[in-house]
Design an enzyme around this catalytic site. Structure first.
Site, PDB file in Angstrom:
ATOM      1  N   ASP A 190       1.816  -2.434  -5.140  1.00 46.40           N
ATOM      2  CA  ASP A 190       2.642  -2.625  -6.330  1.00 46.40           C
ATOM      3  C   ASP A 190       3.912  -3.390  -6.003  1.00 46.40           C
ATOM      4  OD1 ASP A 190       0.817  -1.197  -7.858  1.00 46.40           O
ATOM      5  OD2 ASP A 190       1.810   0.723  -7.472  1.00 46.40           O
ATOM      6  N   TYR A 249      -0.375   4.670   5.291  1.00 47.31           N
ATOM      7  CA  TYR A 249       0.858   4.362   4.580  1.00 47.31           C
ATOM      8  C   TYR A 249       2.024   5.111   5.213  1.00 47.31           C
ATOM      9  CZ  TYR A 249      -1.414   2.062   0.595  1.00 47.31           C
ATOM     10  OH  TYR A 249      -2.100   1.186  -0.210  1.00 47.31           O
TER      11      TYR A 249
END
Length: 431
Positions: A190, A249
């Protein structure tokens, strides 16, 4: 008669709840210049545990997440992408393995060496290239190409247009389209999310292209914002997304005073640590229950560790997913590793300026949309409220996504790397 007495009482309780919530939000807004979106204030999810009175509402959680010096994190990721600093300065001795530019890809490149038996004629003769790159999330509007936006995909596809074969180039000219390549990515990010070892690929039928040519073409477009780490030839069967076996992540969350775990390094007094989260008996001068404004990193670590080694449905932690993916196997993820630790974030190495932060490492076979950011925000909320260690697992049985916190800011999130071999715990960053 009974209703006439119950209705004023219920109204009084609701008004009291609103006063407490507004007092919390007003105090936070006074201490931090944070803009809160004017959206509908949904009712609080009906938690039934003992710490439900200490748990933040969605609005309070949003404010707590954004009232942080995020620019320090944004600058840190920018320096990492530019190669000015490394993650080694963030973790130090707390890690097993910090890859450098010479060994950034955990997968074994020899696994994808093209053999003579794989060479075919016609359309099977196309050349497939694997690209490992690093980009600064704050400099782009996300990965996926969108009209009128500066995205990573658009920049890469334009830079690779010169390597398109003649047949495709003729088709693009015939349709009046720009000369661009098609790039496939391991995982879309994003707006604001950084990619440290993002993996993508593209193919062409031209055989005169060298990996260094591809690397130079991409690096020359946006220097300082996007950097190619490696380019290699791979078989036609390689797919950055479908061939991946795990993704990792990192999330860096700036800490305020009182949120460090220095006093808890030896874990000598677990009982007193747990009691510090219990706010049931803490009240203000008017008798209203105080909500916490701090949390412990060690508590977040305990909450996340409960997810390791389990195949669970994370639909309560997902956002913006299609209805067809809200139930069943499409929402199930297997988490290999989930940890949190306190780290030192470099602000200015020359001036010796540093600050404390929390880093969360999550490794799973797959992630749902905004799943990492919701997990981070919810684990912090539960840690501050003093929930039980299995609180995150219990939330998976909820039927409403308002049971989990709103997504944490994208500025702290980084897609660290993608693995194409079985996960090895020895490469974990947080032990």
């Amino acid at each position: 008669m009974i209703l006439s007495y119950q209705r004023p009482r219920a109204l009084a309780l609701e008004l009291r709840s609103q006063i407490i919530r507004r007092t919390f939000v007003s105090s936070m807004e006074t201490n931090a210049n944070v803009k809160i979106p004017q959206t509908k204030d949904y009712s609080h999810y009906n938690h039934t545990d003992s710490c439900k009175s200490s748990r933040w509402t969605s609005r309070e959680s949003y404010l707590f997440m954004y009232a942080r010096p995020w620019q320090n994190v944004i600058n840190f990721y920018s320096d990492v992408v530019n190669g000015q600093i490394t993650f080694l300065q963030l973790f130090g001795a707390k890690t097993h393995h910090i890859p450098d530019d010479n060994s950034l890809d955990p997968s074994d490149e020899s696994e994808y060496v093209i053999t003579p038996s794989q060479k075919r004629a016609g359309r099977w003769a196309r050349m497939n290239y694997k690209i490992v790159l690093s980009y600064h999330g704050g400099s782009f509007d996300g990965w996926q190409k969108q009209p009128e936006l500066n995205t990573v995909q658009e920049v890469i596809e334009k830079s690779l247009g010169k390597f398109v074969d003649e047949r495709k180039a003729a088709l693009l000219r015939e349709k009046g389209l720009p000369l661009e390549a098609n790039v496939v990515v391991a995982g879309r990010t994003d707006k604001g999310v950084t990619g440290f070892q993002q993996v993508c690929s593209f193919y062409t039928w031209r055989e005169d292209i060298k990996p260094q040519d591809i690397q130079d073409a991409i690096n020359s477009i946006t220097p300082g914002k996007l950097r190619v780490i490696s380019v290699s030839k791979v078989p036609r069967t390689f797919h950055p997304n479908f061939s991946a076996k795990w993704r990792r992540y990192l999330y860096i969350f700036p800490l305020n005073n009182g949120e460090t775990d220095e006093e808890d390094d030896n874990h000598e007094n677990e009982k007193s640590l747990e009691s510090s989260f219990d706010n049931e008996n803490e009240k203000d001068d008017e008798g209203n229950i105080k909500k916490p404004t701090r949390f412990k990193v060690s508590k977040v670590n305990k909450l996340l560790q409960q997810l390791e080694g389990k195949l669970l449905s994370y639909k309560m932690f997902a956002r913006d997913t299609k209805p067809s993916r809200n139930t069943g196997p499409p929402t199930e993820c297997f988490v290999f590793h989930a940890r949190a630790t306190q780290v030192t974030l470099t602000i200015d190495a020359k001036k010796g300026e540093y600050t404390k932060a929390m880093c969360i490492e999550l490794v799973a076979n797959r992630f749902l949309r905004k799943m990492v950011r919701v997990l981070v925000a919810t684990s912090i909320r539960e840690a501050a409220a003093g929930a039980e260690d299995d609180a995150l697992i219990k939330l998976m049985d909820a039927t409403c996504r308002r049971a989990t916190a709103p997504p944490a800011p994208p500025d702290g999130l980084c897609l660290f790397d993608v693995g194409y071999k079985d996960f090895d715990s020895q490469i974990c960053l947080i032990v």
